[in-house]
Design a protein around this motif. Structure first.
Motif, PDB file in Angstrom:
ATOM      1  N   MET A 144       0.833  -1.212   0.000  1.00  0.00           N
ATOM      2  CA  MET A 144       0.000   0.000   0.000  1.00  0.00           C
ATOM      3  C   MET A 144       0.865   1.259   0.000  1.00  0.00           C
ATOM      4  O   MET A 144       0.625   2.186  -0.747  1.00  0.00           O
ATOM      5  N   ARG A 145       1.880   1.291   0.865  1.00  0.00           N
ATOM      6  CA  ARG A 145       2.669   2.519   0.983  1.00  0.00           C
ATOM      7  C   ARG A 145       3.472   2.824  -0.272  1.00  0.00           C
ATOM      8  O   ARG A 145       3.882   3.957  -0.483  1.00  0.00           O
ATOM      9  N   ASP A 146       3.703   1.804  -1.123  1.00  0.00           N
ATOM     10  CA  ASP A 146       4.435   2.041  -2.358  1.00  0.00           C
ATOM     11  C   ASP A 146       3.601   2.803  -3.385  1.00  0.00           C
ATOM     12  O   ASP A 146       4.134   3.425  -4.287  1.00  0.00           O
ATOM     13  N   VAL A 189       1.524   5.292  -2.678  1.00  0.00           N
ATOM     14  CA  VAL A 189       1.265   6.671  -2.272  1.00  0.00           C
ATOM     15  C   VAL A 189       2.554   7.479  -2.306  1.00  0.00           C
ATOM     16  O   VAL A 189       3.558   7.051  -1.741  1.00  0.00           O
ATOM     17  N   GLY A 205       5.277   8.061   0.806  1.00  0.00           N
ATOM     18  CA  GLY A 205       5.436   6.884   1.656  1.00  0.00           C
ATOM     19  C   GLY A 205       4.562   6.882   2.886  1.00  0.00           C
ATOM     20  O   GLY A 205       3.553   7.574   2.983  1.00  0.00           O
ATOM     21  N   TYR A 206       4.996   6.076   3.853  1.00  0.00           N
ATOM     22  CA  TYR A 206       4.217   5.767   5.056  1.00  0.00           C
ATOM     23  C   TYR A 206       3.924   6.987   5.912  1.00  0.00           C
ATOM     24  O   TYR A 206       2.793   7.208   6.319  1.00  0.00           O
ATOM     25  N   PHE A 219       3.939  10.192   5.126  1.00  0.00           N
ATOM     26  CA  PHE A 219       3.063  11.120   4.411  1.00  0.00           C
ATOM     27  C   PHE A 219       1.604  10.662   4.489  1.00  0.00           C
ATOM     28  O   PHE A 219       0.704  11.449   4.761  1.00  0.00           O
ATOM     29  N   THR A 220       1.390   9.366   4.289  1.00  0.00           N
ATOM     30  CA  THR A 220       0.038   8.813   4.339  1.00  0.00           C
ATOM     31  C   THR A 220      -0.576   9.029   5.718  1.00  0.00           C
ATOM     32  O   THR A 220      -1.726   9.446   5.847  1.00  0.00           O
ATOM     33  N   HIS A 221       0.201   8.736   6.774  1.00  0.00           N
ATOM     34  CA  HIS A 221      -0.283   8.935   8.136  1.00  0.00           C
ATOM     35  C   HIS A 221      -0.600  10.403   8.399  1.00  0.00           C
ATOM     36  O   HIS A 221      -1.597  10.721   9.036  1.00  0.00           O
ATOM     37  N   ILE A 260      -1.494  12.831   6.298  1.00  0.00           N
ATOM     38  CA  ILE A 260      -2.740  13.231   5.643  1.00  0.00           C
ATOM     39  C   ILE A 260      -3.938  12.604   6.341  1.00  0.00           C
ATOM     40  O   ILE A 260      -4.928  13.272   6.641  1.00  0.00           O
ATOM     41  N   PHE A 261      -3.843  11.295   6.636  1.00  0.00           N
ATOM     42  CA  PHE A 261      -4.945  10.579   7.270  1.00  0.00           C
ATOM     43  C   PHE A 261      -5.328  11.216   8.602  1.00  0.00           C
ATOM     44  O   PHE A 261      -6.494  11.518   8.859  1.00  0.00           O
ATOM     45  N   TRP A 262      -4.339  11.451   9.470  1.00  0.00           N
ATOM     46  CA  TRP A 262      -4.644  12.000  10.793  1.00  0.00           C
ATOM     47  C   TRP A 262      -5.088  13.459  10.727  1.00  0.00           C
ATOM     48  O   TRP A 262      -5.852  13.907  11.575  1.00  0.00           O
TER      49      TRP A 262
END
Length: 49
Positions: free
Chosen positions: A1-3, A5, A8-9, A11-13, A15-17
């Motif tokens: 999944m992180r590949d 976006v 990476g990991y 950045f995803t966290h 945006i999500f939070w």
């Protein structure tokens, strides 16, 4: 999944939070979301070790 976006990991966290925090403030569900977030953090830490 992180590949999939960009950024990476982390950045995803981030945006999500950020989105979760905005929704929480808008709906006064901060306590519920914080407890879920802490639970997820504990699960992540437990599975990494």
């Amino acid at each position: 999944m992180r590949d999939l976006v960009p950024g990476g990991y982390i950045f995803t966290h981030l945006i999500f939070w950020t989105v979760v925090a905005m929704v929480a403030v808008g709906t006064n569900a901060v306590a519920i979301i914080l407890s879920i977030g802490i639970g997820l953090l504990v699960v992540e830490m437990a599975t990494k070790q």
